[in-house]
Design an enzyme around this catalytic site. Structure first.
Site, PDB file in Angstrom:
ATOM      1  N   ASP A  47      15.246 -16.656  63.033  1.00 52.62           N
ATOM      2  CA  ASP A  47      14.349 -15.616  63.551  1.00 52.62           C
ATOM      3  C   ASP A  47      14.871 -14.243  63.165  1.00 52.62           C
ATOM      4  OD1 ASP A  47      12.103 -15.072  65.841  1.00 52.62           O
ATOM      5  OD2 ASP A  47      13.676 -13.541  65.897  1.00 52.62           O
ATOM      6  N   TYR A  52      14.831  -5.415  61.750  1.00 52.15           N
ATOM      7  CA  TYR A  52      16.271  -5.683  61.906  1.00 52.15           C
ATOM      8  C   TYR A  52      17.059  -5.238  60.666  1.00 52.15           C
ATOM      9  CZ  TYR A  52      14.734  -8.896  65.662  1.00 52.15           C
ATOM     10  OH  TYR A  52      14.148  -9.461  66.769  1.00 52.15           O
ATOM     11  N   LYS A  77       8.898 -10.622  61.509  1.00 53.38           N
ATOM     12  CA  LYS A  77       7.964  -9.863  62.359  1.00 53.38           C
ATOM     13  C   LYS A  77       7.532  -8.572  61.669  1.00 53.38           C
ATOM     14  CE  LYS A  77      10.787 -11.543  66.184  1.00 53.38           C
ATOM     15  NZ  LYS A  77      12.177 -11.447  65.710  1.00 53.38           N
ATOM     16  N   HIS A 110       5.311  -7.631  66.035  1.00 52.87           N
ATOM     17  CA  HIS A 110       6.537  -7.406  66.807  1.00 52.87           C
ATOM     18  C   HIS A 110       6.279  -6.734  68.158  1.00 52.87           C
ATOM     19  CE1 HIS A 110      11.114  -6.724  66.058  1.00 52.87           C
ATOM     20  NE2 HIS A 110      10.893  -6.926  67.335  1.00 52.87           N
TER      21      HIS A 110
END
Ligand code: NDP
Length: 286
Positions: A47, A52, A77, A110
């Site tokens: 994930d 990120y 996401k 997200h």
């Protein structure tokens, strides 16, 4: 070797491993090593998220691992900046390039901010084209989730929301189960907040099974039919967190952990106007 990881079947028939590996806050420069270790430990569900900043590292680890693509379940996401019909298509292509993949297993919105209706229509198209096997959302409260369902064709396969012993989301869970939306937990350990790893109630349950608090929390979530994606940069903890499929919590233990619910986020409310503005203005690319 730990017991095999079971799967749940999403509302469009796609199987999803009930336990995966999260990489939020894994620094980009460490991600390839960390994900390589996770794959070596036996994780097959990863994930990540565009926001990120570590999709490339995840992709490099996948490529180097030699694990056949069909054995993997990869989620990423869409960030708020890329909400909207056209931007979403470009963002998906950028994520696929960064990950070195020709399709995603799960693509999530997200945050419930910006033009997420446009994003959802683009994601429906991505799914039709085979670029995402399943599509879903994250951080959607029940009202937003139902609104999205009512006004679109595809029902989200998953809603990934903060879920741990101090914020259990029982009502959200019931609504999602009724609507065919799989509940996925983020922050299963509340990132250790509220002294989760030293909690006496969880500690007593763990001692009774000769397990750790981390294992009890993951087991408790899985037994509630919640998909989990714990994060750790440590090899020993990666193995510990995978090893939750050969013991069972009793109904009494499940009930006891249910009493720990404070029904409040330990991070922030997604309905807080200041956070809506802060996250809505966060840019992850030019
Ligand atoms: P977690 O609740 O998984 O907690 C991670 C923390 O727990 C780290 O500090 C880790 O330390 C520690 N830890 C992990 N395993 C153990 C163990 N067995 N014993 C003791 N300590 C342990 O937090 P995350 O926020 O990372 O949530 C998990 C995943 O959910 C994320 O990685 C991300 O993929 C997703 N997520 C999604 C969000 C969203 O908005 N959709 C928001 C937040 C997370 P160490 O690494 O040093 O071992």
């Amino acid at each position: 070797m730990p017991a095999p990881i079971p799967t749940v079947t999403l509302n469009n028939g796609v199987p999803m491993p009930v336990l995966g590996f999260g990489v939020y806050q894994v620094p980009p420069e460490d991600t390839e090593r960390v994900v390589a270790e996770a794959l070596d430990a036996g994780y097959r569900h990863l994930d990540t998220a565009a926001s990120y900043g570590n999709e490339e590292g995840v992709g490099r680890a996948i490529a180097a691992s030699g694990v056949p693509r069909e054995e993997l379940f990869v989620t990423t996401k869409l960030w708020v900046q890329d909400a909207g019909e056209r931007a979403t298509e470009a963002a998906a292509e950028a994520s696929l390039r960064a990950l070195g993949l020709d399709h995603l297993d799960l693509y999530l919105i997200h945050q419930p901010y910006g033009d997420y209706y446009g994003a959802w229509r683009a994601m429906e198209a991505l799914q039709r084209r085979g670029l995402a096997r399943a599509i879903g959302v994250s951080n959607f409260h029940p009202d937003r989730l139902v609104d999205l369902i009512v006004h679109n064709e595809v029902v989200p396969a998953v809603n990934q929301i903060e879920t741990h012993p101090f914020f259990q989301r029982a009502e959200d869970h019931a609504l999602m189960a009724e609507r065919g939306v799989q509940h996925e937990s983020w922050g299963p350990f509340a990132e250790g907040r509220n002294n989760l790893f030293g909690d006496p109630t969880l500690g007593a349950v763990a001692d009774g099974h000769g397990r750790t608090i981390a294992q009890v929390v993951l087991r408790w979530l899985v037994q509630r039919d919640v998909v989990v994606i714990p994060k750790s940069v440590r090899r020993d903890r990666m193995a510990e967190n995978l090893d939750v499929f050969d013991f069972e919590l009793t109904p009494e233990e499940m009930d006891l952990i249910a009493t720990m619910d404070a029904d409040e986020s330990l991070f922030f409310s997604h309905r807080d106007p200041a956070m809506v503005e802060f996250l809505g203005n966060r840019r992850i690319h030019d």
